[in-house]
Design an enzyme around this catalytic site. Structure first.
Site, short mmCIF file in Angstrom:
data_model
loop_
_atom_site.label_atom_id
_atom_site.label_comp_id
_atom_site.label_asym_id
_atom_site.label_seq_id
_atom_site.Cartn_x
_atom_site.Cartn_y
_atom_site.Cartn_z
N HIS A 108 5.11 12.35 23.18
CA HIS A 108 4.14 11.61 22.52
C HIS A 108 3.53 11.40 23.89
O HIS A 108 3.74 11.39 24.74
CB HIS A 108 3.71 10.56 21.83
N GLY A 142 6.99 5.62 10.83
CA GLY A 142 5.78 5.32 10.56
C GLY A 142 5.07 6.66 11.77
O GLY A 142 5.82 7.17 12.10
C1 GRF Z 1 3.32 17.45 24.20
O1 GRF Z 1 2.18 16.94 24.17
C2 GRF Z 1 3.88 16.59 23.01
O2 GRF Z 1 4.02 15.61 23.71
C3 GRF Z 1 2.73 16.65 20.98
O3 GRF Z 1 2.44 18.06 21.20
C4 GRF Z 1 2.56 18.57 22.60
C5 GRF Z 1 3.34 20.34 22.44
O4 GRF Z 1 3.49 20.85 23.48
N1 GRF Z 1 3.15 15.83 20.13
P1 GRF Z 1 4.52 22.04 23.55
O5 GRF Z 1 4.51 22.82 22.26
O6 GRF Z 1 6.16 21.57 23.51
O7 GRF Z 1 4.06 22.86 24.48
#
Ligand code: GRF
Length: 187
Positions: A108, A142
């Site tokens: 995240h 969640g």
């Molecule tokens: C990442 O920043 C991740 O934290 C979020 O979505 C983005 C996905 O990027 N959940 P990618 O598809 O791996 O380039």
């Protein structure tokens, strides 16, 4: 005697898949990749590697529980014991999480519990935060609430846009995520 836990790593994606690429580049044994949308660019990253892929768009199923159950069946059929959400943009239903207890992780783009949800980078900028970051955490029912496994701060710099800030956060994600996954599969 308990059966040995399967160690295959399954990756869930929705978008560009740079975190999937980081796992591949780190020689994480990615054994299956599933998307919630057809044609996710991430799927193309494993097209020539012989890694099985599948798309599970909601419209093919009566509801989310049925979709997530089918996705869990497919992952299990490929020997998956650890699921990595790498830019997977749907919440996973309890019916899915129950199949991989404490074995689903997510990356995240914020320092959770700050800025959960789908707009974490924009929210950090809008809040005027001096720093944000990247978090790898266990997935529970969640929205980005599961136990934090690793996190690292990323400063917000003057003139940052959502794009520039997200790029710097992703550079950290690409290091943290493979490290955490490696620890989980050797544990
Ligand atoms: C990442 O920043 C991740 O934290 C979020 O979505 C983005 C996905 O990027 N959940 P990618 O598809 O791996 O380039």
């Amino acid at each position: 005697m308990t059966a040995p836990r399967s160690q295959g790593v399954g990756v869930l994606v929705s978008g560009s898949g740079t975190n999937l690429q980081a796992l591949l580049d780190a020689d994480i044994p990615v054994a299956a990749v599933a998307a919630n949308v057809e044609g996710a660019p991430a799927l193309a990253r494993v097209a020539t590697l012989g890694v099985p892929t599948a798309a599970f768009p909601l419209r093919d199923f009566p509801d989310r529980d049925a979709r997530d159950a089918a996705m869990a069946d497919w992952l299990e059929s490929h020997g998956i014991g650890l699921v990595v959400c790498a830019g997977y943009m749907h919440l996973l239903r309890p019916v899915f999480l129950a199949r991989f207890p404490a074995r689903v992780v997510n990356v995240h783009p914020a320092l959770l519990p700050a800025f959960p949800g789908a707009h974490a980078v924009e929210d950090a900028l809008a809040a005027g935060a001096a720093e944000t970051g990247a978090t790898v955490h266990l997935v529970d029912e969640g929205v980005d609430t599961g136990r934090v496994l690793r996190q690292e701060a990323v400063p917000v710099v003057p003139g940052d846009t959502p794009e520039t800030l997200h790029e710097r956060i992703k550079a950290v994600e690409h290091r943290l995520l493979p490290e955490v996954v490696r620890q989980l599969i050797v544990a």
